[in-house]
Scaffold this motif. Structure first.
Motif, PDB file in Angstrom:
ATOM      1  N   GLU A  54       0.854  -1.179   0.000  1.00  0.00           N
ATOM      2  CA  GLU A  54       0.000   0.000   0.000  1.00  0.00           C
ATOM      3  C   GLU A  54       0.898   1.241   0.000  1.00  0.00           C
ATOM      4  N   PRO A  55       0.668   2.166  -0.913  1.00  0.00           N
ATOM      5  CA  PRO A  55       1.516   3.356  -0.897  1.00  0.00           C
ATOM      6  C   PRO A  55       1.454   4.009   0.484  1.00  0.00           C
ATOM      7  N   GLU A  56       2.600   4.501   0.937  1.00  0.00           N
ATOM      8  CA  GLU A  56       2.650   5.036   2.296  1.00  0.00           C
ATOM      9  C   GLU A  56       1.626   6.133   2.535  1.00  0.00           C
ATOM     10  N   MET A  57       1.398   6.963   1.529  1.00  0.00           N
ATOM     11  CA  MET A  57       0.455   8.077   1.726  1.00  0.00           C
ATOM     12  C   MET A  57      -0.942   7.569   2.070  1.00  0.00           C
ATOM     13  N   VAL A  58      -1.329   6.466   1.403  1.00  0.00           N
ATOM     14  CA  VAL A  58      -2.663   5.925   1.658  1.00  0.00           C
ATOM     15  C   VAL A  58      -2.736   5.349   3.068  1.00  0.00           C
ATOM     16  N   MET A  59      -1.664   4.677   3.493  1.00  0.00           N
ATOM     17  CA  MET A  59      -1.663   4.122   4.845  1.00  0.00           C
ATOM     18  C   MET A  59      -1.689   5.224   5.895  1.00  0.00           C
ATOM     19  N   VAL A  60      -0.946   6.303   5.631  1.00  0.00           N
ATOM     20  CA  VAL A  60      -0.939   7.436   6.551  1.00  0.00           C
ATOM     21  C   VAL A  60      -2.349   8.028   6.640  1.00  0.00           C
ATOM     22  N   ALA A  61      -2.997   8.179   5.466  1.00  0.00           N
ATOM     23  CA  ALA A  61      -4.366   8.711   5.448  1.00  0.00           C
ATOM     24  C   ALA A  61      -5.290   7.818   6.270  1.00  0.00           C
ATOM     25  N   GLU A  62      -5.126   6.495   6.155  1.00  0.00           N
ATOM     26  CA  GLU A  62      -5.973   5.575   6.915  1.00  0.00           C
ATOM     27  C   GLU A  62      -5.753   5.728   8.428  1.00  0.00           C
ATOM     28  N   LEU A  63      -4.496   5.923   8.831  1.00  0.00           N
ATOM     29  CA  LEU A  63      -4.205   6.074  10.265  1.00  0.00           C
ATOM     30  C   LEU A  63      -4.841   7.356  10.812  1.00  0.00           C
ATOM     31  N   ILE A  64      -4.821   8.418  10.007  1.00  0.00           N
ATOM     32  CA  ILE A  64      -5.453   9.676  10.439  1.00  0.00           C
ATOM     33  C   ILE A  64      -6.962   9.493  10.513  1.00  0.00           C
ATOM     34  N   ARG A  65      -7.517   8.821   9.490  1.00  0.00           N
ATOM     35  CA  ARG A  65      -8.962   8.591   9.456  1.00  0.00           C
ATOM     36  C   ARG A  65      -9.404   7.768  10.661  1.00  0.00           C
ATOM     37  N   GLU A  66      -8.597   6.759  10.995  1.00  0.00           N
ATOM     38  CA  GLU A  66      -8.923   5.913  12.137  1.00  0.00           C
ATOM     39  C   GLU A  66      -8.963   6.745  13.426  1.00  0.00           C
ATOM     40  N   ALA A  67      -7.960   7.609  13.597  1.00  0.00           N
ATOM     41  CA  ALA A  67      -7.909   8.451  14.791  1.00  0.00           C
ATOM     42  C   ALA A  67      -9.074   9.442  14.803  1.00  0.00           C
ATOM     43  N   ALA A  68      -9.459   9.925  13.615  1.00  0.00           N
ATOM     44  CA  ALA A  68     -10.552  10.903  13.535  1.00  0.00           C
ATOM     45  C   ALA A  68     -11.894  10.261  13.877  1.00  0.00           C
ATOM     46  N   LEU A  69     -12.024   8.958  13.601  1.00  0.00           N
ATOM     47  CA  LEU A  69     -13.292   8.274  13.894  1.00  0.00           C
ATOM     48  C   LEU A  69     -13.421   7.905  15.361  1.00  0.00           C
ATOM     49  N   GLU A  70     -12.280   7.757  16.063  1.00  0.00           N
ATOM     50  CA  GLU A  70     -12.337   7.431  17.486  1.00  0.00           C
ATOM     51  C   GLU A  70     -13.170   8.491  18.191  1.00  0.00           C
ATOM     52  N   GLY A  71     -14.132   8.050  19.001  1.00  0.00           N
ATOM     53  CA  GLY A  71     -14.846   9.026  19.823  1.00  0.00           C
ATOM     54  C   GLY A  71     -15.974   9.767  19.120  1.00  0.00           C
ATOM     55  N   VAL A  72     -16.104   9.664  17.797  1.00  0.00           N
ATOM     56  CA  VAL A  72     -17.299  10.270  17.178  1.00  0.00           C
ATOM     57  C   VAL A  72     -18.102   9.153  16.531  1.00  0.00           C
ATOM     58  N   ARG A  73     -17.951   7.957  17.141  1.00  0.00           N
ATOM     59  CA  ARG A  73     -18.622   6.745  16.687  1.00  0.00           C
ATOM     60  C   ARG A  73     -19.944   6.981  15.952  1.00  0.00           C
ATOM     61  N   ASP A  74     -20.898   7.579  16.663  1.00  0.00           N
ATOM     62  CA  ASP A  74     -22.260   7.569  16.124  1.00  0.00           C
ATOM     63  C   ASP A  74     -22.587   8.809  15.309  1.00  0.00           C
ATOM     64  N   GLU A  75     -21.839   9.894  15.574  1.00  0.00           N
ATOM     65  CA  GLU A  75     -22.198  11.136  14.887  1.00  0.00           C
ATOM     66  C   GLU A  75     -21.759  11.141  13.425  1.00  0.00           C
TER      67      GLU A  75
END
Length: 324
Positions: free
Chosen positions: A210-231
Motif C-alpha cells: 500500500e503506498p505510504e500516503m494511503v496508509m498514513v491517510a488511513e491512520l489519520i482517518r482511524e484516529a478521527a473516527l475514534e470518539g465520534v462513533r455515532d455522529e
C-alpha cells in the motif's frame, strides 16, 4: 495447542526433512461481518500493525495488503471492504470491489467470532461465497480466547452445517485467537498449500504494498473516527496532500512534514471533528502522529485541516478525487 485444532495435528508439528517442494505464492482475503476480527488476524499473521483496525464497520476502504513471508510460501493478504446491503453509490461501488476481489484471490477465509451466534449477516456472506465455485474457502473461528470448548465445538458444527446446506464444503475449519496468538501459525500452514506454485511476488522486506500516503491517510482517518462513533459513521475521508522531508535537518535528526485534509460532508460536522477550542482535532493529530511515526520509523510534523466536500459519498466526481 493440539486440543484447539479442529483437525488432526499434521505436518505443521515438525517441518519435513529438506524436500524440494515448490515455493508457493498467492493472494488470500478474509471476509466476515464487521468486528469479526479480520484486521487483527491480518496483523497477527504479518506480525505488525498493517491493516487498519477500528470498531467502525467499513473503515478499510483500500486494498491494504499484509504480506506473510515464509520459506516455502508467500501469502499476500488482500483486505476487501465489508460486504453490506448498499444504500449509497459508495456502498454499491464497495460491493462490486468485494465480488471482483473474491473472484481473483486464491483463498478466501471466512471469519466468524467464536462468541457470537451465526447471524443473518454471516449467512448473507456465506451464501455469496457459495456462488464463487472455484476458490477454496476456509472457515476461521476467531476470538477463541473468549469462549469455553463446548461453545467453540458448537460454533465449528454450525459453520460446517451452513456450508453443507448451501452445497459446498470448507477446505479447512480452523479455530484461532489472534490476541492470544493461538493457532495463527497453523492457519498459515493450512493456507500455504492452497496457493499456486510461484516464486515470491514481493521482495522479502515488504509488509504491505500500500503506498505510504494511503496508509498514513488511513491512520489519520482511524484516529478521527475514534470518539465520534455515532455522529459521523463514515462521512470522513482523509487525503494526504504531501509528505516532504524538512530541509536543513541534520542527517541523524530527520523530520517529515505531512500535510493532510480531513474531508466531511456538511459544515455542521466541522465542530464535531474540531471539538471545543480545537481540542479534538489536536487529539486526532497527536494520536495518529504516534502511529505514523511507528509506521514510517521517522519523526513527523503533522499539519491537519478540516474541509467540507459536500455529500462526497454520493458524488462520483468527489469519490474519484478522494481515491475511491
Amino acid at each position: 495447542m493440539g486440543a484447539m485444532s479442529a483437525r488432526p495435528n499434521h505436518e505443521s508439528a515438525a517441518p519435513p526433512a529438506e524436500t524440494t517442494s515448490p515455493h508457493r505464492a498467492g493472494f488470500a482475503c478474509f471476509v466476515g461481518r464487521p468486528n469479526a476480527g479480520k484486521s487483527t488476524l491480518t496483523n497477527a499473521l504479518v506480525g505488525q500493525k498493517v491493516a487498519i483496525t477500528s470498531n467502525r464497520p467499513q473503515t478499510t476502504r483500500h486494498t491494504v495488503r499484509g504480506i506473510v513471508h515464509r520459506d516455502d510460501a508467500q501469502l499476500i493478504l488482500v483486505d476487501t471492504p465489508g460486504l453490506h446491503k448498499p444504500r449509497t453509490l459508495l456502498g454499491e461501488r464497495l460491493n462490486d470491489v468485494v465480488r471482483t476481489t473474491w473472484a481473483e484471490v486464491d483463498v478466501i477465509g471466512f471469519c466468524l467470532p467464536a462468541d457470537q451466534k451465526l447471524g443473518p449477516g454471516d449467512k448473507y456472506i456465506v451464501k455469496e461465497l457459495a456462488g464463487i465455485r472455484k476458490t477454496p474457502k476456509i472457515a476461521i473461528i476467531t476470538k477463541t480466547d473468549l469462549v469455553d470448548s463446548k461453545t467453540l465445538a458448537e460454533q465449528l458444527l454450525a459453520v460446517s452445517a451452513l456450508a453443507q446446506e448451501l452445497g459446498f464444503e470448507w477446505a479447512e475449519i480452523v479455530p484461532v485467537s489472534a490476541v492470544a496468538d493461538q493457532q495463527v501459525g497453523l492457519l498459515a500452514d493450512l493456507i500455504a498449500p492452497l496457493l499456486p506454485e510461484s516464486p515470491p511476488l514481493y521482495p522479502e522486506g515488504d509488509l504491505t504494498d500500500e503506498p505510504e500516503m494511503v496508509m498514513v491517510a488511513e491512520l489519520i482517518r482511524e484516529a478521527a473516527l475514534e470518539g465520534v462513533r455515532d455522529e459521523l459513521p463514515h462521512s470522513i475521508a482523509v487525503v494526504v496532500e504531501e509528505m516532504l522531508p524538512r530541509e536543513d535537518r541534520p542527517a541523524d535528526k530527520p523530520l517529515l512534514d505531512i500535510h493532510a485534509n480531513v474531508y466531511i460532508e456538511r459544515p455542521s460536522q466541522k465542530g464535531i471533528i474540531i471539538g471545543p477550542k480545537g481540542k479534538r482535532l489536536k487529539d486526532v493529530g497527536t494520536k495518529s502522529r504516534k502511529h505514523i511515526e511507528a509506521l514510517l520509523g521517522t519523526p513527523v510534523y503533522l499539519d491537519l485541516h478540516v474541509k467540507v466536500a459536500k455529500d462526497w459519498q454520493r458524488d462520483p466526481k468527489q469519490l474519484r478525487k478522494l481515491g475511491f
